[in-house]
Design an enzyme around this catalytic site. Structure first.
Site, PDB file in Angstrom:
ATOM      1  N   SER A  38      -2.090  -2.113  -6.101  1.00  0.00           N
ATOM      2  CA  SER A  38      -2.054  -0.966  -5.191  1.00  0.00           C
ATOM      3  C   SER A  38      -2.474  -1.391  -3.789  1.00  0.00           C
ATOM      4  O   SER A  38      -3.143  -2.403  -3.617  1.00  0.00           O
ATOM      5  CB  SER A  38      -3.051   0.090  -5.676  1.00  0.00           C
ATOM      6  OG  SER A  38      -2.995   0.215  -7.067  1.00  0.00           O
ATOM      7  N   SER A  40      -1.719  -1.558   0.690  1.00  0.00           N
ATOM      8  CA  SER A  40      -0.678  -1.843   1.684  1.00  0.00           C
ATOM      9  C   SER A  40      -0.131  -3.261   1.558  1.00  0.00           C
ATOM     10  O   SER A  40       1.033  -3.507   1.871  1.00  0.00           O
ATOM     11  CB  SER A  40      -1.250  -1.630   3.082  1.00  0.00           C
ATOM     12  OG  SER A  40      -2.380  -2.472   3.266  1.00  0.00           O
ATOM     13  N   THR A  41      -0.933  -4.220   1.107  1.00  0.00           N
ATOM     14  CA  THR A  41      -0.481  -5.617   1.101  1.00  0.00           C
ATOM     15  C   THR A  41       0.545  -5.882   0.007  1.00  0.00           C
ATOM     16  O   THR A  41       1.581  -6.514   0.258  1.00  0.00           O
ATOM     17  CB  THR A  41      -1.693  -6.565   0.923  1.00  0.00           C
ATOM     18  OG1 THR A  41      -2.703  -6.166   1.856  1.00  0.00           O
ATOM     19  CG2 THR A  41      -1.295  -8.006   1.181  1.00  0.00           C
ATOM     20  N   ASP A 107      -1.796  -8.506  -6.665  1.00  0.00           N
ATOM     21  CA  ASP A 107      -2.521  -7.380  -6.065  1.00  0.00           C
ATOM     22  C   ASP A 107      -3.327  -7.843  -4.856  1.00  0.00           C
ATOM     23  O   ASP A 107      -3.644  -9.034  -4.715  1.00  0.00           O
ATOM     24  CB  ASP A 107      -3.463  -6.732  -7.106  1.00  0.00           C
ATOM     25  CG  ASP A 107      -3.866  -5.308  -6.713  1.00  0.00           C
ATOM     26  OD1 ASP A 107      -3.441  -4.816  -5.644  1.00  0.00           O
ATOM     27  OD2 ASP A 107      -4.610  -4.679  -7.491  1.00  0.00           O
ATOM     28  N   GLY A 108      -3.677  -6.897  -4.008  1.00  0.00           N
ATOM     29  CA  GLY A 108      -4.535  -7.149  -2.847  1.00  0.00           C
ATOM     30  C   GLY A 108      -6.004  -7.060  -3.229  1.00  0.00           C
ATOM     31  O   GLY A 108      -6.360  -6.940  -4.401  1.00  0.00           O
ATOM     32  N   LYS A 120     -12.648  -4.547  -5.002  1.00  0.00           N
ATOM     33  CA  LYS A 120     -11.418  -3.769  -4.985  1.00  0.00           C
ATOM     34  C   LYS A 120     -11.780  -2.292  -5.155  1.00  0.00           C
ATOM     35  O   LYS A 120     -12.899  -1.971  -5.508  1.00  0.00           O
ATOM     36  CB  LYS A 120     -10.476  -4.230  -6.109  1.00  0.00           C
ATOM     37  CG  LYS A 120      -9.909  -5.632  -5.820  1.00  0.00           C
ATOM     38  CD  LYS A 120      -8.966  -6.152  -6.896  1.00  0.00           C
ATOM     39  CE  LYS A 120      -7.814  -5.278  -7.209  1.00  0.00           C
ATOM     40  NZ  LYS A 120      -6.979  -4.895  -6.037  1.00  0.00           N
ATOM     41  N   GLY A 122     -10.842   0.058  -2.636  1.00  0.00           N
ATOM     42  CA  GLY A 122     -10.806   0.757  -1.348  1.00  0.00           C
ATOM     43  C   GLY A 122      -9.783   1.890  -1.365  1.00  0.00           C
ATOM     44  O   GLY A 122      -9.907   2.858  -0.627  1.00  0.00           O
ATOM     45  N   GLU A 129      -6.244  -1.049 -12.016  1.00  0.00           N
ATOM     46  CA  GLU A 129      -6.032  -2.442 -11.600  1.00  0.00           C
ATOM     47  C   GLU A 129      -6.731  -3.400 -12.573  1.00  0.00           C
ATOM     48  O   GLU A 129      -6.183  -4.440 -12.952  1.00  0.00           O
ATOM     49  CB  GLU A 129      -6.563  -2.649 -10.181  1.00  0.00           C
ATOM     50  CG  GLU A 129      -5.723  -1.935  -9.133  1.00  0.00           C
ATOM     51  CD  GLU A 129      -6.304  -1.999  -7.738  1.00  0.00           C
ATOM     52  OE1 GLU A 129      -5.582  -1.660  -6.804  1.00  0.00           O
ATOM     53  OE2 GLU A 129      -7.474  -2.376  -7.579  1.00  0.00           O
ATOM     54  N   LYS A 147      -9.976 -10.750   4.879  1.00  0.00           N
ATOM     55  CA  LYS A 147     -10.595 -10.421   3.583  1.00  0.00           C
ATOM     56  C   LYS A 147     -11.347 -11.604   2.963  1.00  0.00           C
ATOM     57  O   LYS A 147     -12.031 -11.440   1.959  1.00  0.00           O
ATOM     58  CB  LYS A 147      -9.512  -9.965   2.593  1.00  0.00           C
ATOM     59  CG  LYS A 147      -8.554  -8.895   3.102  1.00  0.00           C
ATOM     60  CD  LYS A 147      -9.232  -7.565   3.160  1.00  0.00           C
ATOM     61  CE  LYS A 147      -8.304  -6.414   3.531  1.00  0.00           C
ATOM     62  NZ  LYS A 147      -7.328  -6.069   2.535  1.00  0.00           N
TER      63      LYS A 147
HETATM   64  O1  LIG Z   1      -7.864   0.549  -4.762  1.00  0.00           O
HETATM   65  C1  LIG Z   1      -7.202  -0.184  -4.042  1.00  0.00           C
HETATM   66  C2  LIG Z   1      -6.993  -1.601  -4.260  1.00  0.00           C
HETATM   67  O2  LIG Z   1      -8.048  -2.286  -4.857  1.00  0.00           O
HETATM   68  C3  LIG Z   1      -6.332  -2.377  -3.133  1.00  0.00           C
HETATM   69  O3  LIG Z   1      -5.713  -3.479  -3.732  1.00  0.00           O
HETATM   70  C4  LIG Z   1      -7.307  -2.861  -2.064  1.00  0.00           C
HETATM   71  O4  LIG Z   1      -8.005  -1.756  -1.532  1.00  0.00           O
HETATM   72  C5  LIG Z   1      -6.586  -3.617  -0.929  1.00  0.00           C
HETATM   73  O5  LIG Z   1      -5.734  -2.755  -0.240  1.00  0.00           O
HETATM   74  P1  LIG Z   1      -4.942  -3.234   1.046  1.00  0.00           P
HETATM   75  O6  LIG Z   1      -3.936  -4.226   0.615  1.00  0.00           O
HETATM   76  O7  LIG Z   1      -4.310  -1.960   1.578  1.00  0.00           O
HETATM   77  O8  LIG Z   1      -5.946  -3.774   2.018  1.00  0.00           O
END
Ligand SMILES: O=C[C@H](O)[C@H](O)[C@H](O)COP(=O)(O)O
Length: 284
Positions: A38, A40-41, A107-108, A120, A122, A129, A147
């Protein structure tokens, strides 16, 4: 000085570069099940996979980690398979020998330390996840270089904790007793209503001081706020009313495969970090 729009573009390009390299290095046309996280990345992972076309992706199924991830997969024209359906499809039962039917999970993360432990959640998705990560042969993390830190809770300041809505205030008090400074129930939107997760729960964002590495367990001293990722994860999990904690630490894919018992935390085997100058750094 770069404008805000220019620096956003640089960050988005950095994320895309990390994802493209991760897909190029780890994605195989022979995969059957692919976990998609989940945030944006990971959207750029899906973009890169979708570009391979139906001749490669047509027979694959993509396992999401929440409603956002489900929409991302669908909108890219890929086939969605939710975890319960996956487990029925592969005949997952106590005698199964394959504990990790998902070939790979991308995943990000909100932060990644030098030992590949992550924060994780956020985006409030860390329960699903972690479920998908546990069921995957390997977790490949994709992020921009902001990060990457030596120790968790360096730039990112809090641990996301998913809790039963009824137990929220109770868990908040217990987190305060553990030394979290001002844990808050997460709110969102213009009217600041409590965030509801895909599992119909609430999130408490619990600030803690910067964590040690797991290899520094000899310095562990909770009374002084010195926690390793493994120790803080285990301690928060013990609080009544907690569903899951946004610390991904401990064992990773190949190690988990050797166990048939319940285990804590599943961290990535490798992380890709895109930098603003267009390079990609790796860890693991
Ligand atoms: O609950 C969200 C997840 O752990 C996301 O993988 C994490 O917050 C990173 O999100 P982003 O790629 O938007 O920074």
């Amino acid at each position: 000085m770069a404008s805000a729009a220019a620096s956003t573009n640089l960050i988005e390009s950095a994320k895309r570069a990390a994802c493209r390299q991760a897909v190029a290095n780890h994605f195989s046309p022979n995969f059957t099940y692919v976990g998609i996280g989940s945030g944006s990345t990971v959207a750029y992972v899906v973009e890169a996979i979708a570009e391979l076309g139906p001749s490669v992706t047509g027979k694959m199924k993509f396992v999401p980690t929440g409603s956002g991830s489900t929409a991302l997969i669908r909108n890219a024209g890929l086939s969605v398979l939710q975890v319960p359906d996956l487990l029925l499809e592969v005949g997952f039962h106590p005698e199964s020998t394959d504990h990790q039917p998902i070939d790979i999970y991308f995943d990000g993360a909100d932060e990644v330390d030098a030992e590949l432990n992550c924060i994780k959640g956020g985006g409030a998705c860390h329960f699903q996840e972690k479920l998908v990560s546990r069921l995957s042969k390997s977790f490949i993390c994709v992020a921009d270089s902001r990060k990457k830190v030596d120790r968790l809770l360096t730039n990112w300041t809090y641990v996301p904790v998913e809790v039963s809505p009824m137990g929220g205030e109770y868990v908040r008090r217990e987190l305060l007793r553990l030394g979290s400074t001002d844990p808050k129930i997460r709110v969102s939107g213009p009217t600041f209503i409590r965030t509801i997760t895909d599992n119909h729960n609430h999130i408490i964002d619990a600030p803690f001081p910067t964590l040690l590495l797991n290899s520094e367990a000899d310095k562990l001293d909770p009374a002084k706020g010195l926690w390793t990722p493994d120790a803080l994860l285990a301690r928060i999990k013990k609080i009544f009313g907690v569903l899951e904690v946004g610390i991904f630490s401990g064992l990773n894919g190949p190690q988990v495969a050797q166990l048939s018992t319940d285990i804590e935390g599943v961290k990535p085997v490798k992380a890709y970090f895109g930098t603003p100058d267009g390079k990609v750094e790796t860890l693991g």
